[in-house]
Design a protein around this motif. Structure first.
Motif, short mmCIF file in Angstrom:
data_model
loop_
_atom_site.label_atom_id
_atom_site.label_comp_id
_atom_site.label_asym_id
_atom_site.label_seq_id
_atom_site.Cartn_x
_atom_site.Cartn_y
_atom_site.Cartn_z
N LEU A 102 0.85 -1.18 0.00
CA LEU A 102 0.00 0.00 0.00
C LEU A 102 0.89 1.24 0.00
O LEU A 102 1.81 1.34 0.82
N HIS A 103 0.62 2.16 -0.92
CA HIS A 103 1.41 3.40 -1.03
C HIS A 103 2.90 3.08 -1.17
O HIS A 103 3.75 3.68 -0.51
N ASP A 104 3.20 2.12 -2.02
CA ASP A 104 4.59 1.71 -2.28
C ASP A 104 5.29 1.20 -1.03
O ASP A 104 6.52 1.24 -0.92
N THR A 105 4.53 0.74 -0.06
CA THR A 105 5.08 0.20 1.18
C THR A 105 4.51 -1.19 1.40
O THR A 105 3.29 -1.38 1.38
N THR A 106 5.39 -2.15 1.60
CA THR A 106 4.95 -3.52 1.86
C THR A 106 4.76 -3.73 3.36
O THR A 106 5.49 -3.17 4.18
N TYR A 107 3.79 -4.53 3.70
CA TYR A 107 3.52 -4.85 5.10
C TYR A 107 2.83 -6.20 5.17
O TYR A 107 2.41 -6.76 4.15
N PHE A 108 2.74 -6.72 6.38
CA PHE A 108 2.07 -7.99 6.63
C PHE A 108 0.85 -7.74 7.52
O PHE A 108 0.80 -6.75 8.26
N GLN A 109 -0.10 -8.64 7.46
CA GLN A 109 -1.32 -8.50 8.23
C GLN A 109 -1.48 -9.70 9.15
O GLN A 109 -1.31 -10.85 8.72
N CYS A 110 -1.78 -9.42 10.41
CA CYS A 110 -1.91 -10.48 11.41
C CYS A 110 -3.10 -11.38 11.07
O CYS A 110 -4.20 -10.89 10.76
N ASP A 111 -2.89 -12.68 11.15
CA ASP A 111 -3.94 -13.65 10.83
C ASP A 111 -4.96 -13.80 11.95
O ASP A 111 -5.94 -14.54 11.78
N TRP A 112 -4.77 -13.12 13.08
CA TRP A 112 -5.74 -13.20 14.17
C TRP A 112 -6.46 -11.87 14.39
O TRP A 112 -7.67 -11.83 14.56
N CYS B 12 1.74 -11.36 17.83
CA CYS B 12 2.42 -11.80 19.05
C CYS B 12 2.14 -13.29 19.22
O CYS B 12 1.28 -13.87 18.55
N TRP B 13 2.87 -13.90 20.15
CA TRP B 13 2.70 -15.34 20.37
C TRP B 13 1.36 -15.65 21.01
O TRP B 13 0.81 -16.75 20.84
N ALA C 64 -4.14 -18.23 20.57
CA ALA C 64 -5.58 -18.04 20.42
C ALA C 64 -6.08 -18.66 19.11
O ALA C 64 -7.14 -19.30 19.08
N HIS C 65 -5.34 -18.48 18.04
CA HIS C 65 -5.74 -19.06 16.76
C HIS C 65 -5.66 -20.59 16.80
O HIS C 65 -6.50 -21.28 16.21
N MET C 66 -4.67 -21.12 17.50
CA MET C 66 -4.55 -22.57 17.62
C MET C 66 -5.74 -23.14 18.39
O MET C 66 -6.28 -24.19 18.03
N ALA D 233 -3.63 -17.30 25.86
CA ALA D 233 -4.27 -16.89 24.61
C ALA D 233 -4.59 -15.40 24.62
O ALA D 233 -4.90 -14.81 25.67
N ALA D 234 -4.52 -14.80 23.46
CA ALA D 234 -4.86 -13.39 23.30
C ALA D 234 -6.38 -13.21 23.34
O ALA D 234 -7.14 -14.18 23.17
N PRO D 235 -6.87 -11.99 23.54
CA PRO D 235 -8.32 -11.76 23.47
C PRO D 235 -8.89 -12.18 22.12
O PRO D 235 -8.21 -12.12 21.09
#
Length: 324
Positions: free
Chosen positions: A6-16, A46-47, A52-54, A82-84
């Motif tokens: 986005l806007h010539d900037t790469t990033y990652f998105q959290c799966d949770w 974060c871990w 939480a996803h597991m 687990a995260a919220p």
């Protein structure tokens, strides 16, 4: 959710949580069925989000459950809760929906703050001004007050709750590439006794008690603090000079060392005497090497050999130089 741009900037998105991140940070561990090689799936902030996803994907009796938890515990150094749930996140809701009666999380900072509330109790080591070390158990309230309740408080700071202990990472002693040893203490000359033991260990002047805690350097989408166990045994092993002999029976006494030293010196003198038995004084060597002075015939022969040189020939022709 993978890598995005986005806007010539790469990033990652959290799966949770769906939060954007500049790096992949954490991952869901998996293993190849035949080779057993570790596989890293997904991107997580974060871990706790991985746990939480597991939990949402697998039941507690699933064979991967324990293996994933053991892998995360080994990496982090302690058990991870687990995260919220993602349904509590404001940016994942429609309108005023929420999950049951649980409060809604409005920002990434609130999410991380609630994640860190699940910190497990951990062990730390307090070294008082007399040099005595003792192991204590710390909780979330101690972390919130920068371990002030575990330290002797100076008189001038007792009625000033806004003052808190300071800390620094002990650069002289490393626990590992993903662990830091942090010292918390009251700074300056605060009226407490001088702590010579810790001051000598850390090469700085410290007054009063010092508490040593172990902090992880784990991947996270925001800076965070996670403290894990640092026991008294680890303290003794970490700050003990490993080159120093611990077995006193194998060490020589002063008298034994003196006798051994005299024996070694006597043997060395015998070796030197044997090596220099055939030696000759320098004066005798120089006297033997003196050559007799050259005779007139030898000088004439040398002059004839040099007769062809430019500076000799004119002298011979003019008669100023004669060869006999």
């Amino acid at each position: 959710m993978g890598k995005r741009k986005l806007h010539d900037t790469t990033y990652f998105q959290c799966d949770w949580t769906g939060l954007p991140m500049r790096t992949t940070n954490c991952y869901m561990p998996d293993w190849h069925e035949t080779t057993g090689k570790l596989l890293k799936h997904g991107s997580y902030c974060c871990w706790e989000a991985v746990v939480a996803h597991m939990i949402e994907q697998y039941f507690t009796d699933h064979p991967k459950w324990k293996r994933i938890m053991d892998h995360i515990t080994e990496l982090v150094g302690t058990s991870v809760s687990a995260a919220p749930h993602w349904k509590r996140l404001r940016w994942m809701q429609y309108g005023k929906e929420s999950r049951g009666e649980l409060s809604t999380i409005d920002s990434a900072n609130e999410f991380l703050a609630e994640v860190q509330m699940g910190m497990c109790p951990f062990a730390a080591v307090v070294v008082n001004s007399s040099g005595d070390a003792s192991e204590v158990h710390c909780y979330g309230s101690d972390v919130a007050h920068r371990f002030g309740p575990k330290l002797q408080t100076p008189k001038q700071a007792q009625n000033m709750p806004e003052h808190e202990p300071q800390s620094f990472i002990t650069a002289r002693k490393k626990l590992g590439k993903d662990r830091d040893l942090v010292a918390f203490y009251w700074p300056f000359k605060n009226g407490l006794p001088y702590n010579s033991t810790v001051s000598n260990l850390l090469k700085t002047q410290i007054y009063g008690d010092v508490i040593f805690v172990q902090q992880t350097r784990e991947a996270c989408f925001l800076p965070r603090e996670r403290f894990i166990n640092f026991t008294l045994t680890q303290y003794n092993e970490h700050f003990t000079n490993k080159t120093r002999r611990k077995d006193g029976a194998s060490m020589l006494s002063s008298a034994e060392w003196g006798a051994a030293k005299e024996q070694m010196q006597a043997e060395l003198q015998q070796v030197e005497a044997a090596a220099s038995s055939n030696a000759v004084l320098p004066g005798e060597i120089a006297k033997a090497s003196v050559l007799p002075p050259p005779t007139g015939k030898e000088l004439a022969r040398i002059a004839r050999a040099r007769a062809d040189e430019e500076w000799v020939r004119p002298l011979l022709e003019s008669g100023e130089l004669r060869l006999y």
